[in-house]
Design a protein around this motif. Sequence first.
Motif: not given
Length: 343
Positions: A221, A224, A228, A230
């Motif tokens: 990502p 984070w 996370d 994407d």
Amino acid sequence: NREGEHRLLEAEAFGTIAALHGAEYPAQELDRLWKILLLNQFHDILPGSSISEVYEDAHGQLAEGVEQATKLRDAALRHIAAGAAPVEDKTVLVANAGLAPRPLSVLLPELSLGGEAIVTDAGGKPLPSQRTAEGLLVHDPERNVPAIGWTTLRLERRENYQHVSSGARVERFGGTVVLENEVLRVEIGSDGTLHRVYDRALDREALDGRGNQLWAYVDKPREWDAWDVDEDYEREGEEVGAVESLDVVEDGPLRASVRVERRWRSSRITQTYRLCAGSRRLDVETEISWHERQVLLRALFPLAIRSHEATFETMYGAHRRPTHRNTSWDSTRFEVSAHRFAD
């Protein structure tokens, strides 16, 4: 964590019923175990974004919680069983902590009766059973275990008992393996994926393409990293093939199973397809020994279904999400939390 949630709920439910029949309700111990479980639901523990020392503590505490909750549950069930049947009888109590009746389907550990052991209901009627590598499978989809309740089974030695002769079965046709029962026909290709799931009752195909495709995606990502995924991660992915073996491990009559083993890069993936007699459900049991970094693994099931929404289970509830990305706010919700089911 999930196992701890289940075992504690079972311990509470059957502990309450046992208390109504004279047992002592273990309130203090349940309170202690819930606090251990809830402590380890801290938002950096469950998602895997803590340091390794945290997990050394968490694994030990959660394992203790599961062990102790299981002991409380089993103690309550033993108390209930003592009042359900004479102690001298070889009986098994099959309990259901769910809020709805469930078909009787249970694996009993290997029994030390000697000779040919059979299982009957409380009235002595034999029940369909099949020996497996994990124990004795007792499976009768026409017989329910009541909600927050139990049913009593008896173990007997009976010579020349004719076991069930039809139900779930498995056949090979070249590189394709077919699992079949009265309700479903499932075809597994040489690549280990589902090439067909045909619903006999509804006369329709359940899949819109190959089911249980395993795909690996680059998981880096933009920020984070521990949290996370994407929205464009699907652009960098590859299907995991590398089937090492495809073997029939159970051939019925109550349950038929096919095991697929894969080795991909440094990891090993073992999946077992299981189909029981009379069942509308195909189980896919997956065990993964994962040794990759920054790689996301998914199982894809393209379904022949048209629906505006899908429903997903969370702890003690469920939530709905649209199945499309027609608006900007729908597009941002491409991830969804799903625990026990997606409908």
